[in-house]
Design a protein around this motif. Structure first.
Motif, PDB file in Angstrom:
ATOM      1  N   THR A 246       1.008  -1.296   0.109  1.00 30.53           N
ATOM      2  CA  THR A 246      -0.089  -0.056  -0.039  1.00 30.53           C
ATOM      3  C   THR A 246       0.976   1.214   0.004  1.00 30.53           C
ATOM      4  N   GLY A 247       0.242   2.394  -0.279  1.00 25.35           N
ATOM      5  CA  GLY A 247       1.057   3.687  -0.383  1.00 25.35           C
ATOM      6  C   GLY A 247       0.779   4.720   0.371  1.00 25.35           C
ATOM      7  N   ARG A 248       0.661   4.563   1.784  1.00 24.72           N
ATOM      8  CA  ARG A 248      -0.068   5.557   2.683  1.00 24.72           C
ATOM      9  C   ARG A 248       1.092   6.730   2.989  1.00 24.72           C
ATOM     10  N   THR A 249       0.624   7.927   3.485  1.00 22.84           N
ATOM     11  CA  THR A 249       1.589   8.938   3.842  1.00 22.84           C
ATOM     12  C   THR A 249       2.567   8.470   4.961  1.00 22.84           C
ATOM     13  N   HIS A 250       3.922   8.631   4.561  1.00 27.31           N
ATOM     14  CA  HIS A 250       4.995   8.325   5.546  1.00 27.31           C
ATOM     15  C   HIS A 250       5.047   6.819   5.794  1.00 27.31           C
ATOM     16  N   GLN A 251       4.330   6.019   5.188  1.00 30.00           N
ATOM     17  CA  GLN A 251       4.268   4.554   5.557  1.00 30.00           C
ATOM     18  C   GLN A 251       5.594   3.987   5.956  1.00 30.00           C
ATOM     19  N   ILE A 252       6.399   3.867   5.107  1.00 26.92           N
ATOM     20  CA  ILE A 252       7.774   3.230   5.435  1.00 26.92           C
ATOM     21  C   ILE A 252       8.388   3.768   6.710  1.00 26.92           C
ATOM     22  N   ARG A 253       8.535   5.303   6.679  1.00 27.60           N
ATOM     23  CA  ARG A 253       8.999   5.623   7.920  1.00 27.60           C
ATOM     24  C   ARG A 253       8.385   5.435   9.155  1.00 27.60           C
ATOM     25  N   VAL A 254       6.901   5.456   9.224  1.00 26.53           N
ATOM     26  CA  VAL A 254       6.268   5.228  10.413  1.00 26.53           C
ATOM     27  C   VAL A 254       6.472   3.563  10.633  1.00 26.53           C
ATOM     28  N   HIS A 255       6.415   2.724   9.556  1.00 26.18           N
ATOM     29  CA  HIS A 255       6.649   1.281   9.989  1.00 26.18           C
ATOM     30  C   HIS A 255       8.038   1.071  10.716  1.00 26.18           C
ATOM     31  N   LEU A 256       8.960   1.539  10.055  1.00 25.16           N
ATOM     32  CA  LEU A 256      10.458   1.275  10.362  1.00 25.16           C
ATOM     33  C   LEU A 256      10.383   1.657  11.862  1.00 25.16           C
ATOM     34  N   ALA A 257       9.764   3.063  12.169  1.00 24.08           N
ATOM     35  CA  ALA A 257      10.020   3.453  13.588  1.00 24.08           C
ATOM     36  C   ALA A 257       9.183   2.539  14.570  1.00 24.08           C
ATOM     37  N   HIS A 258       8.071   1.838  14.016  1.00 19.59           N
ATOM     38  CA  HIS A 258       7.147   1.154  14.954  1.00 19.59           C
ATOM     39  C   HIS A 258       8.116  -0.122  15.403  1.00 19.59           C
ATOM     40  N   LYS A 259       8.883  -0.574  14.026  1.00 17.92           N
ATOM     41  CA  LYS A 259       9.750  -1.393  14.418  1.00 17.92           C
ATOM     42  C   LYS A 259      10.682  -1.260  15.330  1.00 17.92           C
ATOM     43  N   GLY A 260      10.997  -0.124  15.771  1.00 19.91           N
ATOM     44  CA  GLY A 260      12.057   0.222  16.670  1.00 19.91           C
ATOM     45  C   GLY A 260      13.262   0.635  16.129  1.00 19.91           C
ATOM     46  N   VAL A 261      13.302   0.686  14.417  1.00 20.91           N
ATOM     47  CA  VAL A 261      14.692   0.935  13.704  1.00 20.91           C
ATOM     48  C   VAL A 261      14.222   2.106  12.778  1.00 20.91           C
ATOM     49  N   PRO A 262      14.109   3.367  13.193  1.00 21.10           N
ATOM     50  CA  PRO A 262      13.728   4.337  12.388  1.00 21.10           C
ATOM     51  C   PRO A 262      14.684   4.550  11.437  1.00 21.10           C
ATOM     52  N   CYS A 263      14.546   5.351  10.181  1.00 24.55           N
ATOM     53  CA  CYS A 263      15.443   5.731   9.297  1.00 24.55           C
ATOM     54  C   CYS A 263      16.410   6.685   9.950  1.00 24.55           C
ATOM     55  N   LEU A 264      17.615   6.360   9.605  1.00 21.38           N
ATOM     56  CA  LEU A 264      18.713   7.506  10.446  1.00 21.38           C
ATOM     57  C   LEU A 264      18.472   8.774   9.743  1.00 21.38           C
ATOM     58  N   ARG A 265      18.633   9.735  10.513  1.00 23.65           N
ATOM     59  CA  ARG A 265      18.462  11.248  10.408  1.00 23.65           C
ATOM     60  C   ARG A 265      16.940  11.650  10.083  1.00 23.65           C
ATOM     61  N   ASP A 266      15.923  10.811  10.213  1.00 22.41           N
ATOM     62  CA  ASP A 266      14.788  11.196  10.330  1.00 22.41           C
ATOM     63  C   ASP A 266      14.358  11.968  11.262  1.00 22.41           C
ATOM     64  N   PRO A 267      13.851  13.366  10.822  1.00 20.21           N
ATOM     65  CA  PRO A 267      13.923  14.608  11.668  1.00 20.21           C
ATOM     66  C   PRO A 267      12.211  14.270  12.551  1.00 20.21           C
ATOM     67  N   VAL A 268      11.295  13.554  11.969  1.00 14.55           N
ATOM     68  CA  VAL A 268      10.176  13.242  12.618  1.00 14.55           C
ATOM     69  C   VAL A 268       9.942  12.090  13.364  1.00 14.55           C
ATOM     70  N   TYR A 269      10.321  11.039  12.828  1.00 16.27           N
ATOM     71  CA  TYR A 269      10.165   9.619  13.414  1.00 16.27           C
ATOM     72  C   TYR A 269      11.313   8.963  14.043  1.00 16.27           C
ATOM     73  N   GLY A 270      12.519   9.813  14.042  1.00 12.53           N
ATOM     74  CA  GLY A 270      13.596   9.264  14.463  1.00 12.53           C
ATOM     75  C   GLY A 270      13.946   9.154  15.770  1.00 12.53           C
ATOM     76  N   HIS A 271      13.283   8.638  16.760  1.00 12.09           N
ATOM     77  CA  HIS A 271      13.437   8.494  17.966  1.00 12.09           C
ATOM     78  C   HIS A 271      14.315   7.612  18.245  1.00 12.09           C
ATOM     79  N   GLY A 272      15.088   8.253  19.540  1.00 10.56           N
ATOM     80  CA  GLY A 272      16.325   7.392  19.829  1.00 10.56           C
ATOM     81  C   GLY A 272      17.455   7.804  19.208  1.00 10.56           C
ATOM     82  N   ALA A 273      18.653   7.939  19.834  1.00  8.74           N
ATOM     83  CA  ALA A 273      19.904   8.142  19.196  1.00  8.74           C
ATOM     84  C   ALA A 273      20.696   7.026  18.690  1.00  8.74           C
ATOM     85  N   PRO A 274      21.277   7.104  17.773  1.00  6.69           N
ATOM     86  CA  PRO A 274      22.313   5.945  17.212  1.00  6.69           C
ATOM     87  C   PRO A 274      23.552   6.141  17.912  1.00  6.69           C
ATOM     88  N   THR A 275      24.236   5.113  17.769  1.00  3.60           N
ATOM     89  CA  THR A 275      25.608   4.978  18.581  1.00  3.60           C
ATOM     90  C   THR A 275      26.503   6.227  18.178  1.00  3.60           C
TER      91      THR A 275
END
Length: 328
Positions: A246-275
């Protein structure tokens, strides 16, 4: 308490409540006291029929106010029609009916508040010189889907109305091949799976999308880890390919964040700091956006019936980051 209005109120009814002590005052003056709208603007809105009470339109700003709820309708702002701009485009395919481009990060698909020009629409208006499909309206001519402004990758636009209708049908039926490459904080587990959720506006921040327990729309993303970086037992980052069903707004970014692995440098869904090592790799690469690239788009040409498939590599910023990550 006064009500603050902003541009997001455009085209929406706003409730204003006058207390009993406002009775007898001029209507425009009383309403100005419970909002930050000037009396002159209130007078113009009232004269235009934008104010109502108990279902009746009020047009006299000098009338005596009565206690109770008033509904003020702010007209939606009229956006200026975009003008052609000679902007660089990387064209992958073009014929009389459609054009496929590799969109650069930083280019919005179409004009919107905060992005009045410099968009793909402005570039296409110049390049296609009057041949874009008008079905999308003056602000979105030819646009049948979009990528986020800071997401790079393959997009298709319609140059004829028949192509626009055909492409829109393909996207509505999800009858396309779409794959994205993401560089994520950590690696999802399991390494290959399907994420199925309901997606909709966040109840806490309407500018964000969120996974919802009820409501919203079904969103399905298939993902597979292609590479991990850092210790195998606890990866610091990963390269993940995501295929959209499916092609919902921000779908991949939200789903990856939901899995606990947000896109690096995502300013909206990138919760948690990388190493620290990943942060250093990001700085070295110069990546200033979410690490997400629309790598593959495949579909049947809606006019000729030819099967088309386009694949592009991530741009230099993501390639640089990946090169740095391989050294972890």
């Amino acid at each position: 308490m006064s009500k603050t209005f902003d541009d997001d109120e455009g085209g929406r009814p706003v409730s204003l409540v006058l207390e009993p002590d406002a009775a007898g005052e001029r209507l425009d003056k009383a309403l100005a006291c419970v909002s930050d709208v000037s009396r002159s603007r209130l007078q113009a809105l009232i004269a235009a029929g934008a104010l109502s009470r108990d279902g009746f339109v009020l047009t006299d700003a000098s009338a005596k106010a009565q206690p109770g709820e008033y509904i003020l309708l702010f007209p939606a702002p009229e956006a200026a029609e975009p003008q052609p701009q000679d902007l660089p485009l990387t064209i992958l395919y073009e014929d009389a009916d459609l054009i496929v481009i590799d969109k650069a990060a930083g280019m919005a698909a179409h004009p919107a508040p905060g992005t009045p020009d410099g968009t793909l629409v402005h570039a296409l208006l110049h390049h296609c010189a009057g041949t874009l499909s008008g079905i999308g309206g003056v602000l979105r001519p030819g646009i049948v889907h979009r990528l986020d402004k800071e997401t790079s990758g393959v997009m298709v636009a319609a140059k004829s109305d028949r192509a626009h209708q055909g492409l829109a049908a393909l996207f509505a039926a999800h009858d396309l091949e779409r794959a994205y490459i993401a560089l994520t904080r950590g690696a999802p587990a399991p390494s290959s799976a399907t994420v199925t959720t309901r997606l909709g506006r966040s109840p806490h921040d309407r500018k964000k999308m969120a996974v919802l327990k009820a409501g919203g729309r079904e969103a399905i993303t298939h993902y597979r880890v292609q590479a991990v970086y850092g210790p195998a037992e606890r990866p610091a980052a990963a390269r993940v390919i995501c295929r959209l069903e499916t092609g919902r707004t921000h779908q991949i970014r939200v789903h990856l964040a939901h899995k606990g692995v947000p896109c690096l440098r995502d300013p909206v869904y990138g919760h948690g700091a990388p190493t620290a090592a990943v942060r250093e790799a990001i700085v070295a690469s110069g990546l200033g956006r979410q690490a997400l690239h629309a790598a593959i788009l495949g579909f049947v040409h809606p006019v000729t019936g030819e099967r088309l498939r386009f694949e592009t590599s991530p741009p230099a910023d993501m390639q640089g980051l990946e090169a740095a990550l391989t050294k972890l």
